[in-house]
Enzyme design. Structure first.
Site, PDB file in Angstrom:
ATOM      1  CG  ASP A  12     -25.843  12.725  77.365  1.00 16.22           C
ATOM      2  OD1 ASP A  12     -25.291  13.180  76.348  1.00 16.22           O
ATOM      3  OD2 ASP A  12     -25.276  11.918  78.135  1.00 16.22           O
ATOM      4  CB  SER A  13     -25.716   9.804  73.860  1.00 18.64           C
ATOM      5  OG  SER A  13     -24.600  10.162  74.653  1.00 18.64           O
ATOM      6  CE1 TYR A  44     -27.820   8.295  71.104  1.00 18.61           C
ATOM      7  CE2 TYR A  44     -28.107  10.650  70.754  1.00 18.61           C
ATOM      8  CZ  TYR A  44     -28.630   9.424  71.100  1.00 18.61           C
ATOM      9  OH  TYR A  44     -29.971   9.322  71.429  1.00 18.61           O
ATOM     10  N   GLY A  45     -21.309   9.085  69.828  1.00 13.05           N
ATOM     11  CA  GLY A  45     -20.074   9.693  69.296  1.00 13.05           C
ATOM     12  C   GLY A  45     -19.378   8.917  68.191  1.00 13.05           C
ATOM     13  CB  CYS A  75     -25.649  14.673  73.859  1.00 13.14           C
ATOM     14  SG  CYS A  75     -24.613  13.612  72.876  1.00 13.14           S
ATOM     15  CG  ASN A  76     -20.402  18.513  73.761  1.00 10.24           C
ATOM     16  OD1 ASN A  76     -19.913  19.598  73.555  1.00 10.24           O
ATOM     17  ND2 ASN A  76     -20.674  18.090  74.996  1.00 10.24           N
ATOM     18  CB  THR A  77     -22.348  13.416  69.808  1.00  8.90           C
ATOM     19  OG1 THR A  77     -21.084  13.234  70.466  1.00  8.90           O
ATOM     20  CG2 THR A  77     -22.336  12.686  68.498  1.00  8.90           C
ATOM     21  CD  GLU A 152     -20.055   5.753  80.215  1.00  5.10           C
ATOM     22  OE1 GLU A 152     -20.308   4.547  80.170  1.00  5.10           O
ATOM     23  OE2 GLU A 152     -20.775   6.632  79.703  1.00  5.10           O
ATOM     24  CB  CYS A 183     -17.103  15.037  75.292  1.00  7.86           C
ATOM     25  SG  CYS A 183     -17.760  13.408  75.686  1.00  7.86           S
ATOM     26  CB  THR A 184     -21.650  14.690  78.468  1.00  7.28           C
ATOM     27  OG1 THR A 184     -21.355  13.493  77.736  1.00  7.28           O
ATOM     28  CG2 THR A 184     -22.797  15.421  77.834  1.00  7.28           C
ATOM     29  CG  HIS A 185     -18.568  10.926  79.421  1.00  8.74           C
ATOM     30  ND1 HIS A 185     -19.668  11.220  78.639  1.00  8.74           N
ATOM     31  CD2 HIS A 185     -18.754   9.670  79.895  1.00  8.74           C
ATOM     32  CE1 HIS A 185     -20.480  10.172  78.649  1.00  8.74           C
ATOM     33  NE2 HIS A 185     -19.954   9.224  79.399  1.00  8.74           N
TER      34      HIS A 185
HETATM   35  N1  DGL Z   1     -22.703  12.518  75.337  1.00  7.90           N
HETATM   36  C1  DGL Z   1     -21.707  12.397  74.303  1.00  7.90           C
HETATM   37  C2  DGL Z   1     -21.148  13.783  73.968  1.00  7.90           C
HETATM   38  O1  DGL Z   1     -21.224  14.708  74.746  1.00  7.90           O
HETATM   39  C3  DGL Z   1     -20.576  11.451  74.696  1.00  7.90           C
HETATM   40  C4  DGL Z   1     -20.995   9.984  74.782  1.00  7.90           C
HETATM   41  C5  DGL Z   1     -21.417   9.399  73.446  1.00  7.90           C
HETATM   42  O2  DGL Z   1     -20.558   9.225  72.558  1.00  7.90           O
HETATM   43  O3  DGL Z   1     -22.589   9.136  73.294  1.00  7.90           O
HETATM   44  O4  DGL Z   1     -20.627  13.956  72.879  1.00  7.90           O
END
Ligand code: DGL
Length: 263
Positions: A12-13, A44-45, A75-77, A152, A183-185
């Site tokens: 993940d990012s 990363y987003g 990570c979705n991004t 976060e 998104c992971t969060h």
């Molecule tokens: N992990 C990223 C996602 O799932 C979210 C955090 C980021 O922007 O890096 O898109």
């Protein structure tokens, strides 16, 4: 070591992908997991396609040190921008979270909402994956860049979070009853999201990805043969002071030892 006994590499990012680790540990407790979070370079987003793709390739290469049987891009991004590039060079299979999330969304009738980072929504990766399954599906996407920092901060039960969630979710038409948490969060913000849009069907892309991993292991990759609970090794590219507190929240269990690796 036989292929089935090798670990699953997850990256993940940052540490948000620990929500995907949580889902994997619940569904496949015997599997050995290696988690790699690019905490030195997140988010990363907000970055461009080229940069996210480059970072994804580097993370995939770092994970190869563990000789994984499978890589999961939590990570979705990174899934939206880097999956095909990593699949093209990786010696082991690689899956992302977009296809499983899209598959779950396409199963339900009516229009679908997608919420994610700016880069995920801008890529239209969910739209393409859903339209491959149902070309007529109406899709409404909303980028929600403020939700990652709120998660976060741990502001789960907070009027500020509710108000920001409401502002984003109000951009979705009333008829949208199924929303992908792209998104992971976002799974950690579910209580707030649900307060703002009660009765919505929320698709947790991490949880449906754990199901997709299970299907792959059931097939040619194989389950780990030992029946004891598998270990979790956590590697990050930077260790911040709040890591334990924030990471444990996403993992839903205390975060053990963390190793810092150089990119
Ligand atoms: N992990 C990223 C996602 O799932 C979210 C955090 C980021 O922007 O890096 O898109």
């Amino acid at each position: 070591m036989s292929r089935a006994d090798r670990p699953i590499g997850v990256f993940d990012s940052g540490i948000g992908g620990l929500t995907v680790i949580h889902a994997l540990r619940q569904m496949l407790p015997q599997e050995e997991l290696v988690y790699l979070g690019d905490t030195a370079r997140l988010p990363y987003g907000t970055k461009s396609h080229h940069t996210i793709e480059r970072y994804t390739l580097q993370m995939g290469e770092l994970l190869q040190r563990h000789d994984p049987k499978l890589i999961v891009i939590a990570c979705n991004t990174a899934s939206a921008h880097g999956l095909p590039a990593l699949q093209a060079v990786s010696p082991c299979p690689v899956i992302g979270v977009i296809e499983p999330g899209a598959e779950a969304a396409a199963e339900h009738g009516g229009p679908v909402g997608i919420i994610g980072t700016l880069a995920t929504v801008g890529s239209a990766a969910y739209d393409l994956a859903i339209h491959r399954r149902d070309p007529a599906k109406a899709i409404h996407s909303v980028a929600c860049p403020l939700l990652v920092p709120l998660a976060e901060e741990g502001w789960f039960d907070d009027p500020v979070t509710d108000s920001i969630c409401r502002r984003y979710l109000n951009q979705l038409p009333f008829e949208v009853k199924t929303v992908v948490l792209g998104c992971t969060h976002y799974p950690t913000l579910l209580p707030s999201l649900e307060r703002c849009r009660p009765g919505t069907r929320w698709i947790d892309s991490g949880r449906v990805t754990a199901r997709a991993v299970d299907r792959l292991l059931q097939g040619s990759l194989g389950y780990r043969t030992a029946s004891a609970r598998g270990g979790l090794r956590i590697q990050l590219t930077d260790a911040s002071s709040r890591l334990k507190e924030v990471g444990s929240r996403f993992l839903e269990e205390p975060l053990g030892d963390v190793e810092v690796v150089e990119i």
